[in-house]
Scaffold this active site. Structure first.
Site, mmCIF file in Angstrom:
data_model
loop_
_atom_site.group_PDB
_atom_site.id
_atom_site.type_symbol
_atom_site.label_atom_id
_atom_site.label_comp_id
_atom_site.label_asym_id
_atom_site.label_seq_id
_atom_site.Cartn_x
_atom_site.Cartn_y
_atom_site.Cartn_z
ATOM 1 N N ARG A 105 -3.381 -2.022 5.986
ATOM 2 C CA ARG A 105 -2.344 -2.883 5.408
ATOM 3 C C ARG A 105 -2.300 -4.133 6.264
ATOM 4 O O ARG A 105 -2.059 -4.060 7.472
ATOM 5 C CB ARG A 105 -0.988 -2.162 5.403
ATOM 6 C CG ARG A 105 0.163 -3.090 5.091
ATOM 7 C CD ARG A 105 1.446 -2.359 4.798
ATOM 8 N NE ARG A 105 1.394 -1.681 3.507
ATOM 9 C CZ ARG A 105 2.461 -1.241 2.856
ATOM 10 N NH1 ARG A 105 3.663 -1.393 3.384
ATOM 11 N NH2 ARG A 105 2.337 -0.641 1.687
ATOM 12 N N HIS A 132 -2.096 -4.792 -4.135
ATOM 13 C CA HIS A 132 -1.629 -3.468 -3.691
ATOM 14 C C HIS A 132 -2.186 -2.394 -4.637
ATOM 15 O O HIS A 132 -1.443 -1.765 -5.397
ATOM 16 C CB HIS A 132 -0.098 -3.461 -3.697
ATOM 17 C CG HIS A 132 0.517 -2.325 -2.931
ATOM 18 N ND1 HIS A 132 -0.225 -1.406 -2.219
ATOM 19 C CD2 HIS A 132 1.825 -1.949 -2.784
ATOM 20 C CE1 HIS A 132 0.597 -0.521 -1.660
ATOM 21 N NE2 HIS A 132 1.838 -0.835 -1.995
ATOM 22 N N GLN A 135 -0.802 1.328 -5.064
ATOM 23 C CA GLN A 135 0.484 1.400 -5.753
ATOM 24 C C GLN A 135 0.298 1.470 -7.266
ATOM 25 O O GLN A 135 0.887 2.326 -7.939
ATOM 26 C CB GLN A 135 1.323 0.160 -5.397
ATOM 27 C CG GLN A 135 2.701 0.160 -6.036
ATOM 28 C CD GLN A 135 3.583 1.241 -5.454
ATOM 29 O OE1 GLN A 135 3.713 1.323 -4.245
ATOM 30 N NE2 GLN A 135 4.179 2.059 -6.296
ATOM 31 N N ASP A 223 9.908 -5.883 -8.563
ATOM 32 C CA ASP A 223 9.650 -5.676 -7.131
ATOM 33 C C ASP A 223 10.588 -6.600 -6.371
ATOM 34 O O ASP A 223 11.249 -7.469 -6.965
ATOM 35 C CB ASP A 223 8.167 -5.990 -6.827
ATOM 36 C CG ASP A 223 7.750 -5.666 -5.387
ATOM 37 O OD1 ASP A 223 8.499 -4.941 -4.691
ATOM 38 O OD2 ASP A 223 6.693 -6.149 -4.957
ATOM 39 N N CYS A 262 8.092 -0.325 -6.972
ATOM 40 C CA CYS A 262 7.229 0.280 -5.936
ATOM 41 C C CYS A 262 8.031 0.732 -4.715
ATOM 42 O O CYS A 262 7.561 1.559 -3.948
ATOM 43 C CB CYS A 262 6.129 -0.688 -5.551
ATOM 44 S SG CYS A 262 6.685 -2.204 -4.780
ATOM 45 N N ARG A 290 2.191 8.505 -5.129
ATOM 46 C CA ARG A 290 1.308 7.831 -4.166
ATOM 47 C C ARG A 290 0.504 8.890 -3.391
ATOM 48 O O ARG A 290 -0.677 8.730 -3.137
ATOM 49 C CB ARG A 290 2.144 6.991 -3.182
ATOM 50 C CG ARG A 290 2.855 5.796 -3.790
ATOM 51 C CD ARG A 290 1.901 4.710 -4.183
ATOM 52 N NE ARG A 290 1.105 4.255 -3.054
ATOM 53 C CZ ARG A 290 1.518 3.416 -2.099
ATOM 54 N NH1 ARG A 290 2.734 2.910 -2.144
ATOM 55 N NH2 ARG A 290 0.715 3.038 -1.113
HETATM 56 N N1 CP Z 1 5.547 0.893 -2.032
HETATM 57 C C1 CP Z 1 5.046 0.878 -0.770
HETATM 58 O O1 CP Z 1 3.876 0.566 -0.537
HETATM 59 O O2 CP Z 1 5.944 1.251 0.187
HETATM 60 P P1 CP Z 1 5.784 1.125 1.755
HETATM 61 O O3 CP Z 1 5.848 -0.356 2.083
HETATM 62 O O4 CP Z 1 6.934 1.882 2.309
HETATM 63 O O5 CP Z 1 4.471 1.694 2.172
HETATM 64 N N1 NVA Z 2 5.681 -7.006 -2.651
HETATM 65 C C1 NVA Z 2 6.115 -6.149 -1.574
HETATM 66 C C2 NVA Z 2 5.633 -4.763 -1.792
HETATM 67 C C3 NVA Z 2 6.046 -3.766 -0.756
HETATM 68 C C4 NVA Z 2 5.476 -2.401 -0.980
HETATM 69 C C5 NVA Z 2 5.642 -6.700 -0.246
HETATM 70 O O1 NVA Z 2 4.480 -7.131 -0.171
HETATM 71 O O2 NVA Z 2 6.420 -6.720 0.704
#
Ligand code: CP
Ligand code: NVA
Length: 303
Positions: A105, A132, A135, A223, A262, A290
């Protein structure tokens, strides 16, 4: 040598592989771990690089890998030399000598590609500033377990045209559903992603009208208004206020429409409590899935 199976983005993978991963996720949820998969994971190690916070992704990959019989090492910027300037390429070369698959990430999409280009083991995208994919795979699995195939259905997004929205655009092409995105013009998804989908024959439409996007939808999505790494919170909140998914907007969708987010969510910002905690919402199944779909991704990566 066989080609390394990276899971980087939905537009880089073929529709048949993605379908097989969702189906594997459903099978894993049903409790089936094929003996060949159990054998493949025995003694294998997953490294998870987290350059941004995570609850779901971190825990679901960790627990999923352990349930498959493997081990997990988590690296953060502050607890590794990544935070002191060691390159992602050198990190890729080193980790490839220790582990069998790497999840990352990161805030910079380019780092994902640098990692994959320099790793000799599969790399999985667990969110970048641009996409992502894990997700959306879990979300498609969730829709299908409640409503059957997503192909041909109408999916509507109301909110920021962010990393999650962009991946839904990839998904519309690969899984064959109609996608309508309502976003403020200055926060619309990147033209390059929309143009790619249109070139590839996908049904994707961007509008500034949430009411228009949600009309008759089978699935409603939103989101957070301020993603990790975004700095202009006040401006975003002002622009996005008309895109909040509330009960009146949700009523534009089909009576049996599903609502997904998400997570993490900000009740009262992008979605009202009545919607996220209401009868259309399947956000807890979505979070659970997930775990299952990522087992499918891990199994696909390790062949
Ligand atoms: N939806 C998601 O990816 O959550 P986290 O940021 O908690 O991993
Ligand atoms: N769009 C959000 C998703 C988190 C899972 C972010 O990137 O922070």
């Amino acid at each position: 040598m066989a080609e390394i199976r990276h899971f980087l983005d939905l537009d880089l993978l073929d529709a048949a592989s993605l379908r097989a991963i969702v189906d594997a996720g459903i099978a894993f949820k049903g409790g089936t771990t094929p003996p060949a998969v159990a054998a493949a994971f025995a003694g294998k190690t997953l490294a998870i690089i987290l350059e941004k916070p995570s609850t779901r992704t971190r825990v679901s990959f960790d627990v999923g890998m352990q349930q498959l019989g493997g081990r997990v090492v988590v690296l953060s910027d502050s607890g590794s030399h990544l935070g002191r300037g060691e390159t992602i390429a050198d990190t890729a070369r080193v980790l490839s000598r220790y582990v069998d698959v790497i999840v990352i990430r990161t805030d910079a999409h380019q780092r994902l590609h640098e990692l994959a280009a320099n790793a000799s083991v599969p790399v999985i995208n667990a969110l970048t500033d641009q996409t992502h994919p894990c997700q959306i795979m879990g979300d498609i699995m969730t829709f299908e377990e409640h409503r059957g195939t997503i192909t041909g259905k109408v999916v509507a997004w109301s909110g920021d045209g962010n990393n999650v929205a962009a991946t839904w655009i990839h998904g519309a092409q690969r899984f064959g559903f109609e996608l309508r995105l309502a976003c403020p013009p200055s926060l619309a998804p990147p033209d390059a992603v929309v143009d790619w989908a249109k070139r590839e024959g996908a049904s994707v439409r961007v509008t500034d009208s949430p009411a228009e996007a949600l009309a008759g939808a089978d699935l409603v999505l939103t989101d957070v208004w301020v993603s990790m790494g975004d700095s202009d919170a006040d401006k975003r909140k002002a622009l996005l206020a008309p895109y909040r998914v509330d009960e009146a907007l949700m009523a534009r969708a089909k009576p049996d429409a599903l609502f997904m987010h998400c997570l993490p969510a900000h009740r009262g910002e992008e979605v009202t409590e009545g919607v996220i905690d209401g009868p259309h919402s399947v956000v807890w199944d979505e979070a659970e899935n997930r775990l299952h779909v990522q087992k499918g991704i891990l199994a696909w990566c390790l062949g």
